[in-house]
Design an enzyme around this catalytic site. Structure first.
Site, PDB file in Angstrom:
ATOM      1  CE  LYS A 204     -21.510  50.934   3.202  1.00  0.00           C
ATOM      2  NZ  LYS A 204     -22.771  51.541   2.890  1.00  0.00           N
ATOM      3  CG  PHE A 249     -18.244  47.444  15.258  1.00  0.00           C
ATOM      4  CD1 PHE A 249     -19.393  46.962  14.666  1.00  0.00           C
ATOM      5  CD2 PHE A 249     -17.988  48.804  15.184  1.00  0.00           C
ATOM      6  CE1 PHE A 249     -20.273  47.809  13.998  1.00  0.00           C
ATOM      7  CE2 PHE A 249     -18.857  49.662  14.531  1.00  0.00           C
ATOM      8  CZ  PHE A 249     -19.994  49.162  13.933  1.00  0.00           C
ATOM      9  CG  LEU A 250     -13.538  44.846  20.017  1.00  0.00           C
ATOM     10  CD1 LEU A 250     -12.329  45.233  20.873  1.00  0.00           C
ATOM     11  CD2 LEU A 250     -13.226  43.563  19.238  1.00  0.00           C
ATOM     12  N   GLY A 253     -21.649  38.282  20.895  1.00  0.00           N
ATOM     13  CA  GLY A 253     -23.067  37.978  20.876  1.00  0.00           C
ATOM     14  C   GLY A 253     -23.410  36.934  19.850  1.00  0.00           C
ATOM     15  CB  CYS A 260     -24.814  47.358   5.667  1.00  0.00           C
ATOM     16  SG  CYS A 260     -25.784  48.801   5.206  1.00  0.00           S
ATOM     17  CE  LYS A 263     -26.844  45.920   0.637  1.00  0.00           C
ATOM     18  NZ  LYS A 263     -25.761  46.513  -0.151  1.00  0.00           N
ATOM     19  NE  ARG A 327     -33.154  45.711   4.780  1.00  0.00           N
ATOM     20  CZ  ARG A 327     -32.912  46.878   4.196  1.00  0.00           C
ATOM     21  NH1 ARG A 327     -32.624  46.931   2.906  1.00  0.00           N
ATOM     22  NH2 ARG A 327     -32.951  47.992   4.902  1.00  0.00           N
TER      23      ARG A 327
END
Length: 441
Positions: A204, A249-250, A253, A260, A263, A327
């Protein structure tokens, strides 16, 4: 199967609802009685697309119930899923206090043999620690088997991510316990990865840290593209076609946020320091993200010289679209930086305003529409890429602004801006700025 879920946050509630949807009898337990009262009425206390419909259906069909009474919730459970929060402590490590309280409650009220599943994100070795707590405080003569079953849910798509998961990780030293959890999830028809407990716990953290690093990498490339006159969108597309890299995830920004990535990266870094294993890559991932979250403010300062007396319209408050979660949202740092520099912020978000008030407070003004936020503004900041903002009639916003200047932190308005053809200054991330001085250009 009879399943009890401890914790009704994003993970616990989504997991409980989806397990009920595939036919299990599920009891969700939470110490917050007000939240339980809301859930009993079929109303979700969190914003998550698709959740309300499944919630109502499974309550009405009798497969899903809610309680704050541990003895009542646990008395029939042969599988108990712990899905309580593990927030970040001041030193970066995971705060296990909620998990410890959950273990104490279980030890007191478990009345039959069961499998205890830790779904909360926890450091390596935590499952062993929880088992030690349980065995040391058990009130009844029962057998407990432990399973690590980390979640990989994204807020805004939690239901889909549960029902159509890429994989289900099951970490256990007990073959029977592992088989029981496989049986619970089998209706989902999702691939299983069976491993030991410590590896499951590490998977994870490693997964989230890698994705966060990928985001920081493309953001660093975006800053380099701006300096070199290149286009990060083209660069990311070219990289993404490589099957070894992939396009996910490319998107350049203003950095990652949420419950998640921030942390988990810091928790993994804390673990590496505890074990004496240097991990400077994670330190740089964090540093790049912190820099990126104030990028729009830096751009505005470069453009105006000062933000004192400037009115900034901010569209988006949540850390990502389709959630009301604040968050670690970039909007927090941006709002505080603008006000600290003497500027005034007027913000609009489709669903996160209530939570934003609790986090950011009254240092900014909250309004009910994008047009209201833009009225009289010296600049417009795009902070969250809600579909509503992508579909805006930007010309209407520009007409009510004092100065037609847009800082797009999510690169979602360029095509719209180029079609307008009226005077505008548009500043994206990692791409050439667009300056249209008059209608002839």
């Amino acid at each position: 199967m009879n399943v009890a879920v401890l914790g009704t946050g994003y993970v616990g509630l989504s997991t409980g609802v989806c397990l009920a949807e595939i036919g299990h009898d599920v009891v969700c337990i939470d110490v917050d009685e007000r939240k339980i009262d809301v859930l009993k009425q079929g109303r979700s206390p969190i914003y998550e697309p698709g959740l309300d419909e499944l919630l109502m259906r499974n309550i009405s069909e009798g497969r899903l119930t809610f309680t704050s009474n541990h003895p009542q919730g646990l008395r029939k459970a042969d599988i108990i899923i712990i899905a309580v929060g593990t927030p970040q402590s001041d030193d970066g490590q995971a705060d296990l206090s909620y998990l410890e309280h959950a273990a104490k409650d279980l030890a007191e009220h478990i009345v039959q043999d069961c499998v205890v599943v830790v779904k909360s994100t926890v450091p390596v070795g935590t499952n062993e620690y929880v088992k030690h707590l349980l065995l040391g405080q058990l009130k009844n003569n029962v057998e407990i088997k432990m399973v690590s079953n980390p979640e990989f849910l994204r807020q805004g798509t939690a239901i889909e991510d549960t029902m159509k998961a890429d994989r289900i990780i099951i970490g256990s030293e007990d073959a029977d316990a592992s088989e029981k959890i496989q049986e619970m999830y089998r209706p989902l028809n999702v691939p299983f990865l069976l491993t030991d407990v410590r590896s499951a716990e590490m998977i994870k953290y490693a997964s989230n840290a890698f994705l966060a690093t990928k985001i920081s990498f493309i953001n660093a490339i975006a800053n380099l593209c701006e300096a070199a006159g290149a286009d990060v969108e083209a660069v990311a597309m070219g990289m993404g076609f490589d099957k070894r890299i992939g396009s996910a995830f490319l998107n350049a920004g203003i950095g990652y946020g949420g419950s998640c990535f921030p942390k988990d990266v810091k928790a993994l870094l804390h673990t590496s320091k505890e074990l004496g294993v240097p991990f400077s890559l994670l330190e740089e991932t964090i540093a790049i993200n912190e820099h990126q979250q104030k990028l729009l403010v830096d751009k505005a300062l470069k453009r105006f010289g000062t933000l004192k007396g400037k009115k900034i319209a901010m569209l988006g408050l949540s850390f990502k679209p389709n959630t009301d979660d604040m968050r670690e949202a970039p909007s927090i740092r941006i709002a505080r930086a603008i006000t600290a520099a003497g500027g005034k912020v007027t913000a609009y978000d489709p669903v996160a305003t209530g939570n934003a008030r609790k986090v950011i407070g009254d240092i900014i003004t909250y309004v009910d529409s994008a047009v209201e936020a833009a009225t009289g503004a010296d600049a417009l900041f795009i902070v969250t890429e809600w579909d509503e903002f992508k579909q805006l009639d930007v010309a209407v916003l520009l007409d009510v602004m004092k100065q037609r200047i847009i800082f797009d932190g999510r690169n979602c308005l360029e095509q719209v801006v180029l079609k307008i053809g009226c005077p505008i200054e548009y500043y994206p991330v990692g791409r050439p700025e667009v300056i249209i001085k008059d209608k002839k250009i």
